[in-house]
Design an enzyme around this catalytic site. Structure first.
Site, PDB file in Angstrom:
ATOM      1  CE  LYS A 187     -14.270  13.481  12.225  1.00  0.00           C
ATOM      2  NZ  LYS A 187     -14.286  13.892  13.787  1.00  0.00           N
TER       3      LYS A 187
HETATM    4  C1  LIG Z   1     -20.256  15.314  11.135  1.00  0.00           C
HETATM    5  C2  LIG Z   1     -19.107  16.408  11.470  1.00  0.00           C
HETATM    6  N1  LIG Z   1     -19.131  17.333  10.625  1.00  0.00           N
HETATM    7  C3  LIG Z   1     -17.962  18.286  10.914  1.00  0.00           C
HETATM    8  C4  LIG Z   1     -17.127  18.184  12.123  1.00  0.00           C
HETATM    9  C5  LIG Z   1     -16.038  19.044  12.493  1.00  0.00           C
HETATM   10  O1  LIG Z   1     -14.922  18.550  12.114  1.00  0.00           O
HETATM   11  P1  LIG Z   1     -13.402  19.264  12.610  1.00  0.00           P
HETATM   12  O2  LIG Z   1     -13.446  18.822  14.426  1.00  0.00           O
HETATM   13  O3  LIG Z   1     -12.306  18.900  12.009  1.00  0.00           O
HETATM   14  O4  LIG Z   1     -13.815  20.734  12.656  1.00  0.00           O
HETATM   15  C6  LIG Z   1     -17.187  16.874  12.965  1.00  0.00           C
HETATM   16  C7  LIG Z   1     -16.377  16.924  14.199  1.00  0.00           C
HETATM   17  O5  LIG Z   1     -16.268  15.437  14.514  1.00  0.00           O
HETATM   18  C8  LIG Z   1     -18.403  16.136  12.617  1.00  0.00           C
HETATM   19  O6  LIG Z   1     -18.664  15.107  13.433  1.00  0.00           O
END
Ligand SMILES: Cc1ncc(COP(=O)(O)O)c(C=O)c1O
Length: 404
Positions: A187
């Protein structure tokens, strides 16, 4: 000769993070609620809220945790139906299930954005929506907000990949009622893991803060804009004291110490990421077999990867393209063709209701994903573009020769 770059590593973490971590190691003060004030997590929350232009921020263990807490903070009843795009990461429907709600999937177009006809058709039977700006592609937020406001349906923006993206100049994540971001490694800001939720609504943030694990009176360490302990926030905490379960999804001071020194880097990363993306996009669009969809007009993106569709190629051709690129040193993920892909809705077999989405399936079978970390040099971008173009050239050469 420039070799194909390693696209898995992010940028080095700024040196200031090491000093902050050393200080935490010395003091042993890793828990966000030990210090009476100004813990790194609390500072991150006020800095993030200010950067994004919102009243409140709550840092948590992941974006998935932020999405789950958002749904719980909205007070949705068990089995409430939540509309989500059919193209997102499996963590998104999972957060809906975790909140005892039912994910309802809507179609996504060839440009990776929500299909507004299908969205509008499904809206009357849902109690909330999560808009995943998947891979940072912003759906039509004007149309979405108009449709949802008319029905009083709350919008949660899953801006996991959209930190730094704007829509009509406004930060993504601030348009819906709640915005959720990720600090997981791939990210714009990388803490390995972590997430944050933003909102202007004191009642929602108070509920989310308590459920994130602000037991007893730890909520007193959460402030409003510019460090005020605003009366609306205090009243909201008072209303919810002892009324809500504690899910303990807090962020550690260590993560905040890694995140905070990266925030001043964000504007540069967004600038470089967009420039890199658009450079590679232009080169790829020179092939008649590749289409990088254009952004929507109000959108200014902050990409650290590129997505493109292969045009007029069979599944076998697409597999051959991915294999040829990998053999040359560039890994291409074809969302719908790689085994057990977590972004292909048919692999979400844990959903209580299975839906077929022909348009989204068709897109996923030809949509390719290549990482483009913002630190890449011009020469490295050229190597990636050269490899992708050479691979598509290799598999399409017989077609051109025989005119098929
Ligand atoms: C579109 C999207 N939403 C939510 C998430 C969840 O993020 P996290 O890994 O911080 O829980 C991701 C993870 O990459 C994602 O690609």
């Amino acid at each position: 000769m420039t070799l194909p770059p390693n696209v898995h590593d992010a940028e080095p973490i700024p040196a200031a993070a090491r000093d902050a971590i050393d200080a935490l190691m010395q003091s042993g003060d890793l828990f966000r609620y030990t210090a009476p004030q100004d813990a790194p997590v609390a500072l991150l929350e006020s800095e993030f809220a200010e950067l994004l232009g919102t009243k409140y921020a709550l840092a948590v263990s992941s974006c998935s945790a932020a999405l789950f807490l958002s749904l719980k903070a909205l007070g949705l009843p068990r089995d409430a139906r939540v509309l989500i795009p059919g193209f997102t990461f499996a963590a998104v429907p999972s957060s809906v299930i975790h909140a005892d709600c039912i994910p309802v999937l809507c179609e996504v177009g060839d440009n990776y954005r929500i299909d507004m006809d299908d969205f509008a058709a499904k809206l009357d039977n849902v109690q909330a929506v999560i808009i995943s700006h998947m891979r940072g592609h912003t759906s039509d937020m004007d149309a979405i907000m108009t449709l949802c406001s008319a029905r009083d349906i709350p919008v949660i923006e899953d801006a996991a990949h959209s930190l730094g993206t704007t829509w009509h100049g406004r930060n993504i994540g601030t348009i819906g009622k709640i915005g959720c971001f990720s600090f997981q490694s791939y990210k714009m800001i990388n803490a390995g893991e972590g997430g944050i939720l933003i909102t202007d609504d004191a009642d929602l943030v108070a509920r989310a803060v308590i459920m994130s694990g602000a037991y007893e009176h730890n909520w007193k360490k959460h402030k409003g804009p510019r460090g005020d302990n605003s009366s609306e926030l205090k009243e909201a905490f008072g209303r919810w004291q002892n009324q809500l379960p504690l899910y303990n999804l807090r962020m550690s001071n260590l993560s905040a110490a890694v995140i905070r020194p990266q925030m001043p880097e964000l504007a540069r990363r967004v600038h470089d990421g967009l420039q890199n993306h658009d450079y590679v996009a232009e080169r790829l669009n020179s092939s008649p077999y590749i289409n990088v969809p254009a952004p929507l007009v109000p959108e200014r993106r902050a990409p650290d990867s590129i997505q493109f569709n292969l045009v007029d190629l069979s599944d076998d051709d697409i597999r051959a393209f991915a294999a040829a690129s990998e053999a040359r040193g560039v890994k291409v993920q074809v969302f719908g063709l790689s085994e057990d892909n977590a972004r292909a809705f048919w692999n979400w077999q844990f959903l209580p209701e299975q839906t077929e989405l022909p348009q989204t399936r068709n897109m996923l079978m030809k949509a390719c994903d290549v990482r483009l970390p913002v630190r890449l040099t011009g020469a490295e971008l050229d190597v990636i573009a050269d490899i992708l173009l050479a691979s598509v050239g290799e598999i399409t050469a017989p077609k051109i020769a025989f005119g098929t």
